[in-house]
Design a protein around this motif. Structure first.
Motif, PDB file in Angstrom:
ATOM      1  N   TYR A   1       0.830  -1.206   0.000  1.00  0.00           N
ATOM      2  CA  TYR A   1       0.000   0.000   0.000  1.00  0.00           C
ATOM      3  C   TYR A   1       0.865   1.258   0.000  1.00  0.00           C
ATOM      4  CZ  TYR A   1      -3.665   3.300   1.350  1.00  0.00           C
ATOM      5  OH  TYR A   1      -4.533   4.362   1.389  1.00  0.00           O
TER       6      TYR A   1
ATOM      7  N   SER B   1       2.513   1.515  -3.587  1.00  0.00           N
ATOM      8  CA  SER B   1       1.693   1.623  -4.803  1.00  0.00           C
ATOM      9  C   SER B   1       0.555   2.622  -4.705  1.00  0.00           C
ATOM     10  CB  SER B   1       1.106   0.249  -5.163  1.00  0.00           C
ATOM     11  OG  SER B   1       2.128  -0.720  -5.262  1.00  0.00           O
ATOM     12  N   CYS B   2       0.280   3.141  -3.536  1.00  0.00           N
ATOM     13  CA  CYS B   2      -0.927   3.963  -3.375  1.00  0.00           C
ATOM     14  C   CYS B   2      -0.618   5.379  -2.921  1.00  0.00           C
ATOM     15  CB  CYS B   2      -1.887   3.293  -2.399  1.00  0.00           C
ATOM     16  SG  CYS B   2      -2.364   1.625  -2.890  1.00  0.00           S
ATOM     17  N   ASP B   3       0.537   5.900  -3.293  1.00  0.00           N
ATOM     18  CA  ASP B   3       0.859   7.278  -2.918  1.00  0.00           C
ATOM     19  C   ASP B   3       0.050   8.288  -3.725  1.00  0.00           C
ATOM     20  OD1 ASP B   3       2.664   6.451  -1.034  1.00  0.00           O
ATOM     21  OD2 ASP B   3       4.376   6.501  -2.405  1.00  0.00           O
TER      22      ASP B   3
ATOM     23  N   ASP C   1      -2.755   7.571  -6.118  1.00  0.00           N
ATOM     24  CA  ASP C   1      -4.189   7.300  -6.253  1.00  0.00           C
ATOM     25  C   ASP C   1      -4.574   6.135  -5.345  1.00  0.00           C
ATOM     26  OD1 ASP C   1      -6.801   7.144  -6.985  1.00  0.00           O
ATOM     27  OD2 ASP C   1      -6.431   6.453  -9.039  1.00  0.00           O
ATOM     28  N   LYS C   2      -5.372   6.435  -4.320  1.00  0.00           N
ATOM     29  CA  LYS C   2      -5.777   5.411  -3.357  1.00  0.00           C
ATOM     30  C   LYS C   2      -7.104   4.764  -3.715  1.00  0.00           C
ATOM     31  CE  LYS C   2      -3.386   7.407   0.627  1.00  0.00           C
ATOM     32  NZ  LYS C   2      -2.620   8.390  -0.183  1.00  0.00           N
ATOM     33  N   SER C   3      -7.714   5.175  -4.840  1.00  0.00           N
ATOM     34  CA  SER C   3      -9.015   4.642  -5.217  1.00  0.00           C
ATOM     35  C   SER C   3      -8.935   3.464  -6.179  1.00  0.00           C
ATOM     36  CB  SER C   3      -9.865   5.748  -5.857  1.00  0.00           C
ATOM     37  OG  SER C   3      -9.237   6.242  -7.037  1.00  0.00           O
ATOM     38  N   THR C   4      -7.734   3.021  -6.516  1.00  0.00           N
ATOM     39  CA  THR C   4      -7.589   1.904  -7.437  1.00  0.00           C
ATOM     40  C   THR C   4      -7.992   0.597  -6.762  1.00  0.00           C
ATOM     41  OG1 THR C   4      -5.288   1.558  -6.794  1.00  0.00           O
ATOM     42  CG2 THR C   4      -5.708   3.077  -8.621  1.00  0.00           C
TER      43      THR C   4
ATOM     44  N   THR D   1      -6.328  -2.150  -6.675  1.00  0.00           N
ATOM     45  CA  THR D   1      -5.202  -2.719  -5.929  1.00  0.00           C
ATOM     46  C   THR D   1      -5.114  -2.135  -4.533  1.00  0.00           C
ATOM     47  OG1 THR D   1      -3.974  -3.058  -7.981  1.00  0.00           O
ATOM     48  CG2 THR D   1      -2.711  -3.050  -5.934  1.00  0.00           C
ATOM     49  N   CYS D   2      -5.311  -0.823  -4.423  1.00  0.00           N
ATOM     50  CA  CYS D   2      -5.235  -0.170  -3.112  1.00  0.00           C
ATOM     51  C   CYS D   2      -6.375  -0.600  -2.203  1.00  0.00           C
ATOM     52  CB  CYS D   2      -5.233   1.342  -3.289  1.00  0.00           C
ATOM     53  SG  CYS D   2      -3.781   1.980  -4.157  1.00  0.00           S
ATOM     54  N   LYS D   3      -7.575  -0.694  -2.755  1.00  0.00           N
ATOM     55  CA  LYS D   3      -8.720  -1.118  -1.946  1.00  0.00           C
ATOM     56  C   LYS D   3      -8.534  -2.543  -1.435  1.00  0.00           C
ATOM     57  CE  LYS D   3     -12.066   1.899  -4.256  1.00  0.00           C
ATOM     58  NZ  LYS D   3     -13.294   1.957  -5.087  1.00  0.00           N
TER      59      LYS D   3
END
Length: 328
Positions: free
Chosen positions: A176, A179-181, A183-186, A188-190
């Motif tokens: 997280y 990879s989620c710096d 866009d946290k709405s992808t 993968t992040c969820k």
């Protein structure tokens, strides 16, 4: 009882040998690895973990061959201290070895993601941790047989689930953060957030059961424990499907992938033990109904203790009345 203890010690001796072999493989792989590609402090720490694991494994294996020495070590406090220290070493060393940012066993490439760079080190490290957990659980069960302490037979399964949950928790946080710096709405992040929540839930529940389970066991219903294990098993089923499929943070073979499957199997065997053995067989204890019969049965599946119930012949009320009438 003595035969049971000897069989348990023999089984644990084999596991100590397995731990020794895997620790040696991990150590040899680390020594051969390029020093310039790894941070020196992390490399020294990983080598220290392997050396410590080898030392204690060799110590226990060697003392087993000398009966006079083994009587004071095997199944006693020295062996218990040794395995607890080995488990602690691998719990502290495995995250460093598996962290892709360290570039030891796993490396993260920009376009590909996590890749197992050193398979021998990767799998031997995991095998060492699992072997040490098996030894710890077996030792605790053997201690309860010897009367040293009372530990449920499911103790090692809860430790396996805790180790898997910690690995899921750590690897999902790492993915997280990497990879989620932006866009946290992808997707993968969820799914990484779900994996983090699953790892946290599994860690808390298993830690509770491992540490203070025995204190609350008399008040803890078997149904409650069975419900908890079934829920964790269901969550891990969803977790495997949700995180290791396409767009999931564990879609490639790596730490999160193996940790998810590891947790799934641990939760499955726990659910089987709690539901099938405890609920359906744990309380249904057969009782001999005819005088003079001898029956062997399990009073609780957790204790793994066979009890002998002998119903002695007693004089029936009818026979007693007949004797009184005869005397009269």
């Amino acid at each position: 009882m003595v035969a049971t203890e000897e069989k348990t010690v023999s089984k644990r001796f084999k596991m100590w040998g397995v731990l020794l072999v895997f620790s040696a493989i991990a150590l040899g792989t680390l020594i051969e690895q390029d020093k310039d590609a790894i941070d020196e402090n992390r490399r020294i720490w990983c080598i220290a973990v392997c050396v410590g694991s080898m030392f204690f494994s060799f110590f226990i294996v060697a003392t087993t061959f000398k009966s006079s020495v083994a009587d004071n070590i095997v199944g006693k406090v020295p062996e218990g201290f040794s395995i607890m220290l080995v488990v602690a070493l691998w719990c502290g060393g495995l995250p460093v070895i598996m962290n892709p940012d360290n570039g030891i066993a796993v490396i993260r490439y920009p376009m590909i993601g996590e890749v197992i760079e050193n398979p021998n080190l990767y799998f031997s490290s995991w095998a060492s941790l699992i072997a040490s957990i098996l030894i710890l659980g077996n030792f605790m069960q053997q201690s309860s047989i010897a009367g040293m302490s009372k530990v449920p037979a499911k103790f090692n399964k809860w430790i396996h689930l805790m180790a898997a949950s910690i690995a899921v928790l750590a690897s999902s946080v790492d993915i997280y953060q990497d990879s989620c710096d932006d866009d946290k709405s992808t997707a993968t992040c969820k799914r990484a957030v779900f994996a983090f929540s699953l790892g946290a839930a599994g860690t808390v529940c298993s830690f509770f059961m491992v540490t203070i389970y025995e204190f609350f066991r008399p008040r803890l219903s078997i149904v409650v424990e069975a419900f908890l294990t079934v829920v964790l098993f269901a969550l891990y089923c969803v977790g495997v499907a949700y995180t290791t499929s396409s767009d999931g943070p564990g879609d490639r073979v790596g730490t999160l992938y193996f940790a998810m499957w590891y947790g799934l199997f641990a939760a499955y065997f726990l659910a089987c033990s709690s539901c099938v053995k405890d609920m359906f067989f744990g309380n249904n204890v057969p009782v001999a109904t005819e005088p003079g019969t001898l029956e062997i049965h399990e009073s609780r599946t957790d204790e793994n203790v066979l009890k002998l119930n002998v119903i002695e012949e007693e004089e029936s009320p009818v026979e007693a009345i007949d004797e009184e009438v005869g005397e009269g």
